[in-house]
Design a protein around this motif. Structure first.
Motif, short mmCIF file in Angstrom:
data_model
loop_
_atom_site.label_atom_id
_atom_site.label_comp_id
_atom_site.label_asym_id
_atom_site.label_seq_id
_atom_site.Cartn_x
_atom_site.Cartn_y
_atom_site.Cartn_z
N LEU A 70 -0.03 14.20 -5.35
CA LEU A 70 -0.09 15.66 -5.30
C LEU A 70 0.44 16.18 -3.97
CD1 LEU A 70 -3.63 16.30 -6.82
CD2 LEU A 70 -1.45 16.89 -7.87
N ILE A 71 -0.05 15.60 -2.87
CA ILE A 71 0.36 16.06 -1.55
C ILE A 71 1.83 15.76 -1.31
CG2 ILE A 71 -0.01 15.66 0.94
CD1 ILE A 71 -2.95 15.43 0.40
N ASN A 72 2.32 14.69 -1.93
CA ASN A 72 3.72 14.33 -1.78
C ASN A 72 4.65 15.41 -2.32
OD1 ASN A 72 6.12 12.13 -3.01
ND2 ASN A 72 5.56 12.22 -0.86
N ARG A 109 0.83 -1.21 0.00
CA ARG A 109 0.00 0.00 0.00
C ARG A 109 0.86 1.27 0.00
NH1 ARG A 109 -4.61 -2.02 4.37
NH2 ARG A 109 -5.55 -3.58 2.96
N ASP A 110 2.13 1.07 0.30
CA ASP A 110 3.05 2.20 0.26
C ASP A 110 3.79 2.28 -1.08
OD1 ASP A 110 3.74 4.42 1.75
OD2 ASP A 110 5.57 3.52 2.53
N GLY A 111 3.36 1.44 -2.04
CA GLY A 111 3.90 1.54 -3.40
C GLY A 111 4.79 0.40 -3.83
N GLU A 112 5.08 -0.57 -2.96
CA GLU A 112 5.96 -1.68 -3.32
C GLU A 112 5.14 -2.81 -3.96
OE1 GLU A 112 9.48 -4.45 -1.31
OE2 GLU A 112 8.34 -3.03 -0.10
N ILE A 113 5.42 -3.14 -5.21
CA ILE A 113 4.69 -4.16 -5.94
C ILE A 113 5.61 -5.37 -6.18
CG2 ILE A 113 3.38 -4.70 -8.04
CD1 ILE A 113 2.07 -2.62 -6.22
N MET A 170 1.57 6.95 5.58
CA MET A 170 1.39 8.19 6.35
C MET A 170 0.23 9.00 5.77
SD MET A 170 5.43 9.13 6.74
CE MET A 170 5.14 10.79 7.34
N PHE A 171 0.12 9.05 4.46
CA PHE A 171 -0.96 9.79 3.83
C PHE A 171 -2.32 9.19 4.18
CE2 PHE A 171 -3.90 9.78 0.15
CZ PHE A 171 -4.23 11.12 0.14
N ASN A 172 -2.39 7.84 4.19
CA ASN A 172 -3.66 7.18 4.50
C ASN A 172 -4.16 7.55 5.89
OD1 ASN A 172 -3.66 5.87 2.02
ND2 ASN A 172 -2.72 4.00 2.82
N ASN A 173 -3.23 7.78 6.82
CA ASN A 173 -3.61 8.09 8.21
C ASN A 173 -3.60 9.59 8.51
OD1 ASN A 173 -3.82 5.33 8.97
ND2 ASN A 173 -1.59 5.22 9.07
N MET A 174 -3.33 10.40 7.50
CA MET A 174 -3.19 11.84 7.74
C MET A 174 -4.53 12.54 7.70
SD MET A 174 -1.05 14.60 5.47
CE MET A 174 -2.36 14.74 4.27
N GLU A 221 7.53 15.92 0.91
CA GLU A 221 8.36 15.01 0.12
C GLU A 221 8.64 13.69 0.85
OE1 GLU A 221 11.87 17.07 -1.00
OE2 GLU A 221 10.82 18.53 -2.27
N ASP A 222 8.74 13.72 2.17
CA ASP A 222 9.10 12.51 2.91
C ASP A 222 7.89 11.67 3.30
OD1 ASP A 222 11.75 13.26 2.82
OD2 ASP A 222 11.61 14.42 4.68
N MET A 223 6.71 12.07 2.86
CA MET A 223 5.50 11.35 3.25
C MET A 223 5.36 10.05 2.45
SD MET A 223 1.55 12.61 3.26
CE MET A 223 1.83 13.71 4.63
N THR A 224 5.10 8.95 3.20
CA THR A 224 4.82 7.67 2.55
C THR A 224 3.32 7.54 2.32
OG1 THR A 224 4.55 6.50 4.64
CG2 THR A 224 6.79 6.63 3.73
#
Length: 721
Positions: A439-441, A343-347, A451-455, A445-448
């Motif tokens: 967009l928010i990243n 969910r953090d982008g690792e496939i 972190m975004f899902n819980n922000m 810049e350091d947001m995973t």
């Protein structure tokens, strides 16, 4: 009769007078002599009767008052025999000293007996209490002694136990036995019976000089022997449990037909217990073993040890289950951590997931969950990249809404065929969330992705990103492309109803949210499309709230350089924060009426105004007429000169053709603010009783100057300057 000192009363009789004069009474046998004799006898009877009456009255009074006084003293000194004795003696001495001479001995004797009666009760009660404290103290100390020594025994090896037994424990046991013997023998039979039932009897020498063993000593020694054996059993069982745990962890589970080390120790302990019944020294003969027991006593010891082993085995069964849970939890942690990475982008590809599953001993079900999550996240990234891209600082749509819906529909069916539990709305929202994260990243810049899902989007609002045209334009572009608003954005604006308007921090966050909504609303492009009408309504209400906050902002600027007195003249008892709170409460009462009774208060106030035909416009005009002189409200009325008469006249804005529109604006703004301010002056509990025509007029007149000055400070109203 009062117990007071006094002279002894003497009754004057014929015989007493004759005695004092030294005359020996002689009576002739004539008529006069007989009469004198009879008269003297009658007087003696009367005197005796009076003396008896005096004595009875005094004793009655003495008994009543002395009992009351001594009883009071006994209650005061109920736990202090010496204190009662001193107080009673002092009272008795004073009483006897003041008593008539012929009653002194009686007063001393009677009060002394009463004092002894009460004093003896106090002494016996104090003695009983002292005995109870002494016995309780010994029992508590004895129990602590046993508990502490049992704790010390646990974990000792046989050699350590032998040293501890001979060097420390036996001397302490001897002291305890001596102390108990002294305690037991210092009390009468009744208390000894109580001690016997609770602690046992000490050893004693009978009348024939033979030793009779009591139960106190043996109970103590049997208890420590039991604890010694429990300690040895626990050490063997704990070691076996550790060996089992290590084996299960290394094997990744409990192998079939595995014979645990614990079960082997249990078998050995059972065999050992049978041998102990016959001979306590069957396996070891040293000073730490208590040998002076019969088979019945050893059976009791063995039974107590057996109870402990049963309890330990019950806990160990939970430990075995715990080992399995730990193994399962470790596997579950691997699954959850891998999903979080996805969910953090690792496939992953399928081969990588199978290697991961084999390495960590995952079940087929756990591998299946990883596969499905991987399919879903891969599809989300693919869909979001096909629909739009971020290029040259802005979002560019690659599809129209029709094509977007077709793509979402096809990908949803593909995922469902692979066993992924997902629907079209979820896939669409996840794709928007992915692009919203990108967009928010840019800002963070350091947001995973995790972190975004819980922000909370309030973080974005506070950071200034809400005012960033690029960010807002991109959000609107997403909304236009997908035909919807991301759930995260919708949830954020939907949380407006959770704020507490009475708390400054919540008002600040609501202010940021309203500004965020206003900026989105002002940005060119298709308006945001929320999923339901209630959300669209909330968004529109937030835009309106922003306009109210702008007024507060203008007020802030106007008052920035004013003195405290000038600010008080304008706002009255209110502060900027309190005025802001009124604005927010008014907004909350309209949008979330269940959270405040302000709307109910305003409605009730309007009914009172209507029913009583109150004209507040007239009150306002009268106010201007009454306040023609300059003051903090100056600017709503003005003086001009009549060209025909040359007279100076006072006028108000509402009566001037050119200024009338401005006056109506003032009246409209004042009408809104006055309702909130006046309603807030009445308690939530009894406003429906206290809102009367007179009380409303008084409240209106009190609030009006400050309302008008606040409006004028915001930039409304005529100003000759």
């Amino acid at each position: 009769m009062a117990l007071t000192s006094g002279e002894k009363q003497n009754k004057a009789t014929v015989s007493s007078i004759q005695s004092r004069m030294g005359v020996v009474p002689t009576y002739s046998e004539d008529a006069i002599g007989l009469a004198a004799k009879n008269a003297s006898a009658v007087l003696d009877v009367f005197a005796e009767r009076e003396a008896n009456k005096e004595e009875v009255a005094y004793k009655t009074d003495l008994k009543l008052k002395s009992r009351q006084s001594l009883l009071k003293l006994s209650r005061t000194h109920y736990d202090d025999p010496d204190g009662f004795t001193k107080a009673a003696n002092s009272y008795i001495n004073t009483l006897v000293e003041k008593a008539p001479n012929r009653f002194k001995d009686y007063a001393k004797s009677f009060t002394g007996n009463i004092a002894f009666e009460y004093g003896d009760r106090i002494f016996q009660e104090a003695k009983a209490q002292k005995d109870i404290l002494a016995i309780d103290g010994f029992a508590i100390n004895h129990n602590d002694f046993i508990s502490q020594r049992n704790e010390a025994i646990m974990g000792l090896t046989p050699d350590e136990m032998q040293s501890y037994w001979t060097e420390a424990l036996l001397p302490e046991i001897s002291d305890t036995i001596v102390d108990y013997e002294k305690l037991y023998n210092s009390y009468p039979a009744a208390i000894q019976e109580q001690l016997k039932n609770s602690l046992g009897t000490p050893d004693r020498i009978d009348e024939n000089g033979k030793l009779q063993k009591g139960t106190f000593n043996k109970t103590l020694l049997i208890g420590f022997e039991t604890q010694r054996l429990i300690s040895l059993a626990k050490q063997d069982l704990d070691a076996a449990q550790l060996a089992d745990s290590l084996f299960i962890q290394s094997a990744g589970g409990i192998p079939e037909n595995y014979i645990t080390e614990v079960s082997k120790i249990n078998a050995e302990l059972q065999k050992w217990g049978m041998n102990y019944l016959d001979n306590p020294l069957h396996d070891k003969d040293d000073a730490s073993v208590y040998k002076d027991t019969n088979m019945e006593e050893r059976a009791f010891i063995s039974s107590e040890v057996g109870k402990y082993i049963e309890t330990w085995n019950s806990a160990n069964e939970k430990n075995v289950k715990k080992q399995q849970i730990i193994l399962d939890q470790n596997k579950e942690d691997v699954v959850n951590n891998t999903i979080a990475g996805m969910r953090d982008g690792e496939i992953y590809d399928e081969k990588q997931l199978r290697v991961l599953a084999t390495k960590n001993g995952l079940t087929e079900d756990q591998l299946g969950r990883l596969m499905k999550e991987n399919y879903k996240m891969e599809a989300i990234k693919e869909v979001s990249s096909q629909i739009s891209i971020f290029e040259d600082g802005k979002v560019l749509s690659k599809m129209n809404q029709f094509d977007v819906n077709n793509l979402i529909n096809n990908r949803t069916k593909t995922l469902q065929n692979l066993g992924v539990d997902i629907d079209e709305e979820t896939l669409k929202d996840e794709a928007m969330m992915q692009q919203m994260y990108e967009l928010i990243n840019i800002e963070f810049e350091d947001m995973t992705r995790a972190m975004f899902n819980n922000m909370d989007l309030s973080t974005v609002s506070e950071s200034g990103a809400a005012q960033n045209n690029l960010f807002l334009t991109s959000l609107l572009e997403l909304s236009k492309t997908y035909g919807a608003v991301p759930d995260k954005l919708e949830s954020y604006f939907g949380s407006a109803g959770t704020f507490n308007y009475e708390v400054q921090a919540d008002r600040t966050e609501l202010r940021n949210m309203a500004e965020f909504a206003n900026n989105l609303n002002l940005t060119k492009g298709q308006p945001l499309a929320f999923s339901d009408s209630e959300a669209n309504k909330t968004f529109a209400n937030l835009v309106e709230l922003h306009k109210e906050f702008q007024k507060v902002g203008r007020l802030d600027l106007k008052l920035a350089n004013r003195t405290e007195k000038e600010i008080n003249d304008i706002l009255g008892v209110n502060t900027i924060g309190q005025y802001e709170a009124l604005i927010v409460e008014k907004w909350v009462s309209q949008v979330y009426p269940q959270q405040t009774v302000l709307d109910e208060k305003i409605e009730h106030m309007n009914n009172v105004i209507k029913d009583n035909n109150l004209k507040f416009d007239k009150l306002m005009e009268d106010f201007f007429e009454d306040k023609q002189e300059d003051g903090p409200w100056w600017g709503f009325g003005f003086s001009d000169t009549d060209l025909l008469t040359g007279n100076n006249e006072f006028n108000i804005m509402g009566r001037d053709n050119q200024l009338e529109p401005s006056f109506q604006l003032v009246m409209q703004e004042a009408g809104e603010m006055i309702k909130v301010s006046v309603a807030s002056m009445f308690s939530n509990d009894n406003y429906n009783i206290n809102m009367t025509p007179d009380s409303l007029k008084k409240a209106y007149k009190k609030q009006l100057p400050y309302i008008l000055n606040t409006i004028r400070s915001m930039g409304y109203a005529y100003d000759e300057n």
